[in-house]
Scaffold this active site. Structure first.
Site, PDB file in Angstrom:
ATOM      1  N   ASP A 161       0.990  -1.222  -0.050  1.00  0.00           N
ATOM      2  CA  ASP A 161      -0.023   0.020   0.099  1.00  0.00           C
ATOM      3  C   ASP A 161       1.180   1.265  -0.028  1.00  0.00           C
ATOM      4  OD1 ASP A 161      -2.431  -1.345   0.531  1.00  0.00           O
ATOM      5  OD2 ASP A 161      -1.168  -2.094   2.308  1.00  0.00           O
ATOM      6  N   HIS A 189      -4.834  -3.482   6.351  1.00  0.00           N
ATOM      7  CA  HIS A 189      -4.593  -3.577   4.929  1.00  0.00           C
ATOM      8  C   HIS A 189      -5.940  -4.054   4.304  1.00  0.00           C
ATOM      9  CE1 HIS A 189      -3.268  -4.851   1.273  1.00  0.00           C
ATOM     10  NE2 HIS A 189      -3.763  -6.008   1.205  1.00  0.00           N
TER      11      HIS A 189
END
Ligand code: NAD
Ligand code: LMR
Length: 330
Positions: A161, A189
């Protein structure tokens, strides 16, 4: 100079697509450096052992000078015995019509068994990154079943990410990715994550002076937080090489340190800072040096950031409570 002792690296889900993108790079020295031999342990479920053995044939055929050992197995106790590093990639994917509780329960089963095996056999300097989803909660479960291993040695991956955020910001600013510093990923996440550029710089200038809030809220945050789904829709499969690359970077930065003036993002057990309940595995900005990491302290958190962090942390607390409700966590 004395030769380095081989480092034992256990990779679960070795026959999967991330495993295939990961193992060859680890064996080539991309994770631990050009002077560190590695002993690879490939852990799979029994029905995928043969496929993992096929990957092992190919690893052998690369004649990597740093590959000091290679074993394929389906027994977690053997796989983690003496392990210095674990990349916990194997997880149960969500199947058609599968309830969320079923998914959590299936993964809790996997990560509790692996946590116990790690507790019983891993080396004293053991470090783990969980990649398999739901990564943060899987890390919490593994750590809870390894009471003799310091909880901070378990982490979950949000470096993918982080890299996605760096790439999007660089593209928007018309700069090289190497010019971007201090982007942060907060929380889970999952789509609730908060990619934060309020402390970021691009070529030394505040990112917030280069982009407007409308782009941050309308484009940047949705793009980064839903990039996994975008890759699945476009590629027809979930991200593999970029996830493997991020897992290698996660471990490399932890062991070799973060560059001066920058940090990375990692889901680590909370010590209560930034209002994250103690013990939840939430992504935060961290620096690393001397083989250890530290949460970046005392960042100013705006009201907007606060609400985004709180929303993602609430999702983590709900996942923990759901696993507790199933009796899989005390
Ligand atoms: P995949 O289905 O190709 O491979 C998963 C492998 O794990 C399979 O070979 C399976 O047999 C194995 N496995 C399942 N249970 C196991 C167990 N108990 N022990 C050992 N191996 C086991 O999946 P993939 O594309 O390689 O992705 C793996 C995981 O990573 C998924 O959960 C995926 O959602 C997740 N992921 C996370 C990120 C992240 O940024 N954190 C990014 C991409 C993918
Ligand atoms: C990703 O971020 O690419 C993955 O976690 C997506 C997924 O659902 O496997």
């Amino acid at each position: 100079m004395a030769a380095h002792d081989p480092v034992t690296v256990t990779v679960t889900g070795a026959a999967g697509q991330i495993g295939y993108a990961l193992l060859f790079r680890i064996a080539s020295g991309a994770m631990l450096g050009p002077d560190v031999p590695v002993r690879l342990r490939l852990l799979e479920v029994p029905q995928a052992v043969r496929a993992a053995e096929g990957t092992a044939l190919e690893l052998t055929d690369c004649a990597f000078p740093l590959l000091a050992g290679l074993d394929v197995m389906d027994d977690p106790a053997k796989a983690f015995d003496g392990a210095n590093i674990a990349l916990l990639v194997g997880a149960r994917p969500r199947g058609p019509g599968m309830e969320r509780a079923e998914l959590l329960s299936a993964n809790a089963g996997i990560f509790s068994v692996q946590g116990r095996a790690i507790n019983d056999g891993a080396a004293p300097d053991f470090r783990a990154v969980v990649v398999g989803n739901p990564a943060n909660t899987n890390a919490l479960i593994a750590s809870a079943h390894a009471p003799d291993v310091p909880a901070r040695r378990f982490t979950a991956m949000t470096r993918l990410d982080h890299n996605r955020a760096v790439a999007q910001l660089a593209a928007k600013a018309g700069a090289a990715v190497s010019e971007v510093r201090n982007v942060a990923i907060w929380g889970n996440h999952s789509a609730s994550q908060y990619p934060d550029i309020s402390h970021a710089t691009v070529s030394g200038r505040a990112a917030s002076s280069l982009v407007d809030q409308e782009w941050i809220e309308g484009q940047f945050i949705p793009r980064v937080s839903q990039r996994g789904a975008e890759v699945i829709a476009v590629r027809g499969g979930s991200s593999a090489a970029s996830a493997a690359n991020a897992a290698i970077e996660h471990m490399k930065l932890w062991i070799q340190g973060t560059p001066a003036g920058d940090w990375t993002s990692m889901a680590v057990p909370s010590d209560g800072s930034y209002g994250v309940p103690e013990g939840l595995f939430a992504s935060v900005p961290v620096t690393a040096a001397g083989g250890d990491y530290a949460v970046v302290r005392d960042l100013d958190i705006s009201d907007f950031s606060r609400s985004r962090i709180d929303a993602s942390v609430a999702e983590l607390a709900a996942e923990r409570d759901a696993v507790r409700g199933l009796g899989l966590l005390t």
